[in-house]
Design a protein around this motif. Structure first.
Motif, short mmCIF file in Angstrom:
data_model
loop_
_atom_site.label_atom_id
_atom_site.label_comp_id
_atom_site.label_asym_id
_atom_site.label_seq_id
_atom_site.Cartn_x
_atom_site.Cartn_y
_atom_site.Cartn_z
N GLY A 1 30.13 36.72 32.91
CA GLY A 1 31.50 37.15 33.13
C GLY A 1 32.08 37.95 31.97
N PHE A 2 33.03 38.82 32.29
CA PHE A 2 33.79 39.58 31.30
C PHE A 2 32.93 40.61 30.56
N LEU B 1 43.37 37.14 35.74
CA LEU B 1 42.01 36.83 36.15
C LEU B 1 41.80 37.08 37.64
N LEU B 2 42.78 36.73 38.45
CA LEU B 2 42.65 36.94 39.89
C LEU B 2 42.62 38.43 40.23
N LYS B 3 43.28 39.25 39.44
CA LYS B 3 43.23 40.70 39.66
C LYS B 3 41.87 41.28 39.25
N LEU B 4 41.27 40.73 38.20
CA LEU B 4 39.98 41.21 37.74
C LEU B 4 38.82 40.69 38.58
N ALA B 5 39.00 39.54 39.20
CA ALA B 5 37.92 38.84 39.89
C ALA B 5 37.52 39.55 41.18
N PRO B 6 36.34 39.26 41.69
CA PRO B 6 35.95 39.77 43.01
C PRO B 6 36.94 39.33 44.08
N ASP B 7 36.99 40.05 45.17
CA ASP B 7 37.91 39.73 46.27
C ASP B 7 37.67 38.31 46.76
N TRP C 1 32.84 43.60 35.16
CA TRP C 1 33.68 42.46 34.80
C TRP C 1 33.04 41.15 35.22
N PHE C 2 32.46 41.15 36.42
CA PHE C 2 31.74 39.97 36.91
C PHE C 2 30.43 40.43 37.51
#
Length: 467
Positions: free
Chosen positions: A267-268, A103-109, A274-275
């Motif tokens: 989300g997703f 999730l942290l890899k897919l999420a915004p910075d 993705w977001f």
């Protein structure tokens, strides 16, 4: 498949035993429940054998479609190995750890940690308590108020229900609690003042000014956060007007107010990214997710915690104090396994990209089919989210009396024709949010069936002399 007589028995048993959410008891007792039996792809079948095209993906959530054996197999395997254990007191399990990394890899910075729950409602409660704790730890205990928007939907628990701006969520519960405040929703079609807001950009500036005035009236030292769905869902399917979040961000930064992005729906992949925070240039301090995280196969929510808030928690923890919040099922290994399998499907089949590619045709099917109808005032969309607003008069945008339940009648007419859509509460808006695997032919059928349903209700309203 359940036999006809058995299906009728289930309807009767439901009347006698179950208390349904968001349901008038008189309606359940009088009409009985629609009892579902099985599903595949974008379709779902009831106990009588009638199959429906699900234009709503359950409740905005069955992103990868029904009948995905890969998710069911992952649930089965995990339930045999480690069906459950808690995550209190530094206990963990592999699926939740792997999911957090992903999730942290897919999420915004800027997102640093993941906190798990079971639903969007409890995730928003978690976000509220994180904001309160964050400010307590900074020595600002008075900074507790959280600003939401009218007609927003953030859930129905005591805290999340207070942030929701839908009247029925407050009525008969003594809500909202005193920490919650509300400003205007971003509804350019219906709410933008004509004299001052001729463009979306000017409307965004108007709303940002209203937010700042509210913060100043409440006193900035008492305001902890602002929560917003990037695209409002239950409140009417309202994409943000141009420049909205940029204008809002300047106000929040100026007054040390943290931003919570409620991405439970968006989300997703629902909006073709993705977001939605990425799509609309939002830089939130907390991101709240659920629904599409597992495509509804098991209940799971996640709050993604940004650097600004995490760093304060991390520093304060040096004295050994815990973050005294969590749930029996936080980090549930079987739910996390379902989420990992769901993300595998989304990535392998490039379903998020598919939504982005199909979004223009999704809109065009409905705009071309519906916008010339007498009852249709507006068709608006973002990715695979759409709102069709029904009005009594297109020229004046006059609404129907709520007692006529026009959107509800349209939804029932569509259901009789084998298509499921949602009539949103407190407005005559039909919402569509199909699974990401929906075909072009199914989109065409959705649009044509909705047109026929609107035509039927229009004829009924003329006959009843409401038009």
């Amino acid at each position: 498949m359940v036999a006809g007589a058995d299906g009728q028995a289930l309807v009767a048993l439901d009347r006698e035993t179950q208390f349904h959410p968001f349901t008038a008891i008189a309606d359940q007792q009088g009409n009985g429940a629609l009892v579902m039996a099985r599903a595949s792809g974008s379709s779902i079948t009831d106990v009588s054998g009638k199959t429906y095209l699900d234009g709503a993906a359950g409740l905005w959530c069955v992103n990868v479609g029904y009948g995905r054996a890969e998710i069911s197999d992952a649930i089965h395997r995990q339930s045999l190995e480690l069906p459950y254990f808690h995550s209190f007191n530094t206990v963990a399990n592999e699926p939740s750890i792997r999911l957090s990394e992903r999730l942290l890899k897919l999420a915004p910075d800027g997102m640093r940690r993941v906190f798990y729950g079971q639903s969007g409602s409890d995730a928003n409660d978690t976000a509220v308590k994180m904001l309160w704790s964050y400010n307590m730890l900074r020595g600002k205990p008075e900074k507790r108020k959280i600003i939401s928007r009218s007609y927003a939907y953030h859930g129905v628990t005591a805290a999340a229900g207070s942030l929701s701006g839908i009247p029925m969520v407050h009525q008969n519960f003594g809500l909202p609690l005193d920490f919650a405040r509300h400003v205007s929703r971003p509804d350019f079609y219906r709410d933008a003042p004509a004299r001052d807001c001729a463009t979306e950009e000017s409307y965004s500036a108007f709303l940002a000014q209203e937010l700042e005035e509210t913060i100043l009236t409440e006193e900035a030292d008492t305001v902890a956060g602002f929560i917003a769905e990037p695209v409002m869902g239950t409140g009417g399917v309202l994409p943000p007007p141009a420049g909205y979040f940029e204008a809002i961000a300047k106000v929040l930064d100026k007054h040390d107010v943290r931003l919570v992005a409620d991405e439970v729906i968006t989300g997703f992949g629902r909006v073709g990214a993705w977001f939605a925070s990425e799509l609309y240039g939002i830089e939130p301090d907390l991101i709240v997710t659920a629904k599409g995280l597992t495509s509804g196969y098991l209940p799971l929510s996640a709050v993604l915690v940004g650097e600004r808030i995490w760093s304060v928690f991390e520093e304060a923890s040096r004295d050994g104090r815990p973050f005294a919040h969590g749930f029996t099922y936080s980090g549930h290994p079987t739910c996390a396994a379902a989420a990992l399998a769901n993300l595998d499907i989304l990535e392998r089949e490039k379903l998020v990209e598919r939504v982005a590619a199909m979004a223009p045709s999704f809109r065009s099917y409905f705009a071309e089919t519906l916008l010339n109808l007498r009852l249709v005032g507006d068709v608006r969309s973002a990715g695979f989210m759409m709102g069709v607003e029904l009005v009594a008069d297109r020229a004046t945008k006059a609404a129907f009396p709520a007692s006529l339940k026009v959107a509800g009648r349209v939804a029932l007419s569509a259901r009789r024709r084998g298509v499921l859509v949602r009539a949103l509460p407190n407005s005559d808006v039909i919402a569509l949010s199909p699974p990401f695997v929906v075909t072009e032919a199914e989109l065409s059928r959705l649009a044509e069936t909705l047109r026929d349903a609107i035509d039927e209700v229009t004829a009924d309203l003329v006959r009843e002399e409401h038009l």
